[in-house]
Design an enzyme around this catalytic site. Structure first.
Site, PDB file in Angstrom:
ATOM      1  N   GLY A 178       0.763  -1.186  -0.116  1.00 30.75           N
ATOM      2  CA  GLY A 178      -0.216  -0.109  -0.008  1.00 30.75           C
ATOM      3  C   GLY A 178       0.922   1.196  -0.195  1.00 30.75           C
ATOM      4  CG  ASP A 179       3.243   2.378   3.446  1.00 32.63           C
ATOM      5  OD1 ASP A 179       2.788   3.376   3.885  1.00 32.63           O
ATOM      6  OD2 ASP A 179       3.139   1.260   4.174  1.00 32.63           O
ATOM      7  CB  THR A 180       5.301   0.330  -2.560  1.00 35.94           C
ATOM      8  OG1 THR A 180       6.024  -0.134  -1.408  1.00 35.94           O
ATOM      9  CG2 THR A 180       6.318   0.368  -3.533  1.00 35.94           C
TER      10      THR A 180
END
Length: 407
Positions: A178-180
């Protein structure tokens, strides 16, 4: 500290040479965006809190007291240790931003505003500034003030519901996807805004990326299928629902992924496993027919793979021009000649005196390829140099250090 030389230096200017980025985020989403921009030539100045710095420095496995993850995430960056909780630290940050092209931050909405660095205030100082703001739920909307991490974004974006065996607990992807995804969407936004500013004389602007929206954006037909048919897509394990055959199959010594879902590929796959009866069946000539009989097809493939090793299966299917592959571990990646042939495993010196293998750079540009120009910094390695470039004297820098505003 002297920067570790890059493994190689291109003969042409980097694609983002001359672009200055101030990175004020921590952990994953903002810093991964900064990493990406830095690899293609941007000057990335990372502002960290004095003391421990970015918490990522201490995440997962440590070598010589620092995470080896840090060595990848923060290469090509300069570290300025600056206390943003103090007015003098905020003033220095505003000075840095006033001369920058891009600001990257991934704090909770309102944090910049609390430091006197709202977009309006920053654009008054620097009208061309591009401000990337990554947060859990975005800068607007009823959820904007809720705490949000990548895993929550994966859940709200619809991904976590699908990552499970049918009827079992949803499991997370083994990395912070999700962050990436948010970081990559942010990098796209930065590049689009830079182009708009340069090609069209446009002003600076704010890029608002929400973690859950970045996940939702890659969910393919999830929403249209619900809108058109009321269909709620459910977890399907390793299969790809509605596409057949595409699954993981057991071998004598592991698992193999087989994607035989093209019409001609399916025929070749059936020939390779000795099931021409299925390959020539009229109702299996297209995907819709194969989906209707997917359990039978999967059983036939699984019965064939179960009698063979992973290597035997992949070699046979490669000869038949059927996409197939083993499930790689870190060891498999490190030993694979294709990764090394494409410079996807680099030997990267660190400032702690050892060399570590790290992922190469993606995407690969033919004229202006990405490079590793410097190793990941210690906390505050570049504080004095950057402040000196801003015009501060040695005495002024010493005073700031005595007040613990800088490190």
């Amino acid at each position: 500290m002297t920067h570790t030389p890059a493994p190689s230096t291109p003969s042409t200017p980097a694609a983002l040479a001359g672009v200055r980025v101030i990175e004020m985020g921590q952990l994953i989403a903002g810093p991964f965006c900064g990493k990406t921009l830095g690899e293609f030539g941007a000057e990335v100045i990372k502002i960290e809190a004095p003391g421990a710095g970015d918490p990522l420095r201490n995440w997962r496995l440590l070598k010589n007291g620092t995470s080896v993850w840090w060595q990848v995430q923060s290469r090509n960056k300069r570290s300025v240790a600056l206390d943003l909780r103090q007015p003098e630290g905020q003033a220095l940050a505003r000075q840095l931003v006033a001369e920058a092209d891009v600001l990257v931050e991934n704090f909770r909405p309102g944090t910049l505003e609390g430091w006197g660095m709202s977009p309006a205030e920053l654009h008054a100082l620097n009208p061309g500034l591009i401000i990337l703001r990554i947060s859990g739920y975005g800068q607007t909307g009823p959820y904007r003030d809720l705490p949000g991490f990548g895993v929550i974004g994966e859940a709200m974006g619809g991904l976590r519901h699908l990552t499970a065996e049918p009827g079992r607990v949803p499991v997370r992807v083994g990395v912070s996807i999700g962050d990436t995804l948010a970081a990559l969407h942010g990098a796209i936004g930065v590049l689009a805004a830079l182009y708009h500013r340069r090609a069209h004389g446009g002003p600076g602007q704010v890029i608002d990326v929400a973690l859950h929206e970045a996940v939702f954006n890659v969910m393919e037909s999830l929403l249209p299928e619900y809108s058109a048919f009321g269909a709620v897509r459910e977890a399907a394990g390793s299969a790809l629902p509605g596409i057949a055959p595409s699954n993981a199959y057991p071998c004598q010594d592991g698992w193999v992924l087989v994607a035989g879902n093209g019409d001609s590929i399916f025929k070749r796959l059936m020939t390779a496993i000795g099931r021409n009866d299925l390959g020539s069946a009229p109702d299996l000539a297209d995907n819709a027919g194969r989906v209707a009989r997917v359990a039978e097809i999967d059983a036939a493939i699984g019965a064939w793979t179960a009698q063979r090793s992973v290597q035997a299966v992949t070699e046979a299917l490669s000869a038949a021009r059927v996409p197939a592959g083993k499930v790689y571990t870190a060891k498999d990646i490190a030993e694979d000649p294709h990764y090394r042939a494409r410079d996807m495993i680099l030997q990267q010196p660190t400032r702690d005196g050892y060399t570590v293998e790290v992922p190469g750079i993606v995407p690969k540009l033919s004229v202006t390829p990405g490079t590793v120009r410097s190793s990941a910094p210690h906390v505050g390695d570049d504080t004095d140099a950057v402040l000196g470039e801003m015009g501060l004297s040695d005495a002024q820098i010493a005073t700031l250090r005595s007040k613990a505003i800088i490190q």
